[in-house]
Scaffold this active site. Sequence first.
Site, PDB file in Angstrom:
ATOM      1  N   GLY A  30       8.026  -1.195  16.115  1.00  0.00           N
ATOM      2  CA  GLY A  30       8.107  -0.680  14.760  1.00  0.00           C
ATOM      3  C   GLY A  30       8.130   0.834  14.709  1.00  0.00           C
ATOM      4  N   HIS A  36      15.988   3.670  17.795  1.00  0.00           N
ATOM      5  CA  HIS A  36      15.947   2.209  17.710  1.00  0.00           C
ATOM      6  C   HIS A  36      17.232   1.661  17.102  1.00  0.00           C
ATOM      7  CE1 HIS A  36      11.478   3.118  17.547  1.00  0.00           C
ATOM      8  NE2 HIS A  36      11.523   2.214  18.518  1.00  0.00           N
ATOM      9  N   LYS A 146      14.950   6.551  27.339  1.00  0.00           N
ATOM     10  CA  LYS A 146      13.809   7.462  27.217  1.00  0.00           C
ATOM     11  C   LYS A 146      12.586   6.910  27.953  1.00  0.00           C
ATOM     12  CE  LYS A 146      11.117   7.921  23.564  1.00  0.00           C
ATOM     13  NZ  LYS A 146       9.727   7.996  24.133  1.00  0.00           N
TER      14      LYS A 146
END
Length: 281
Positions: A30, A36, A146
């Site tokens: 989240g 994302h 990442k």
Amino acid sequence: MIIRDIATLKQTIRGWKQAGETIGFVPTMGALHEGHLSLVTQARAQAQRVIVSIFVNPTQFNNPTDLATYPRTEAQDIALLGHVDAIFIPAAETMYPAGFSSTVRVSAMAGILEGAHRPGHFDGMATVVTKLFSLTEADSAFFGEKDWQQLQIVRRFVQDLNLPIDIMACPTLRESDGLALSSRNRRLSPEGRKSAPALHAILQQTATAIRQGHPIAEALDKGRAALVAAGFGPIDYLACCEAESLTPVTTVFTTKHDNVGLRLLVAAALESVRLIDNIVI
């Protein structure tokens, strides 16, 4: 479609599978950002159905404070994911019911770098990701570069356990000033946000020094000193590693490593916010 229970998830997936549709999966905790969403875009381009999970996994936090302060923005996340086919948002007791006692462990790479500073982190990550792969029956899963060490560990246990899923690596997304997108960035003050891009800049400077033939250990020492001077601390690590195995490399840059690739990885705190990044050499 928002799904919170396993039975509904399995029923939904069964219909897709019966129709011969492929499934792309993006696991998240989240607090979504453009990084994302870039994974979701990649999944949409490669699969007919896309599932995104939102689950702040308690077993991969060795620091209770870090777990308690991890940003939770469910309503905003759902709004950002309006174009996916299913959003799986399980409760902790759904993923870890009473009596749960199994763990996936990747010993070769889980005890160094992040693993050395966050004991148990990768065991928790590997366990929940394995469960999510099983629950979603995905054909492919999408991870950002990442979290490079996480990506290599996922690739390793998928290979070791013969899991029927393709792991797709997606490039790190950055702000215009070089800072890698991260949910943790929002915890920085305005002043900290101005200082944070130095992390990537110092990585680039260190990589350049290594490419130019400077001794790796010397380049890393200078990089750590530069991070401290820029206001970072503590510096958990600044390391040069073989890209896939994560074996540390501290000798001079030679053709010995050309066929495996080298990667610089860093983890450092700024205003008590722990930031990570990595770049290829």
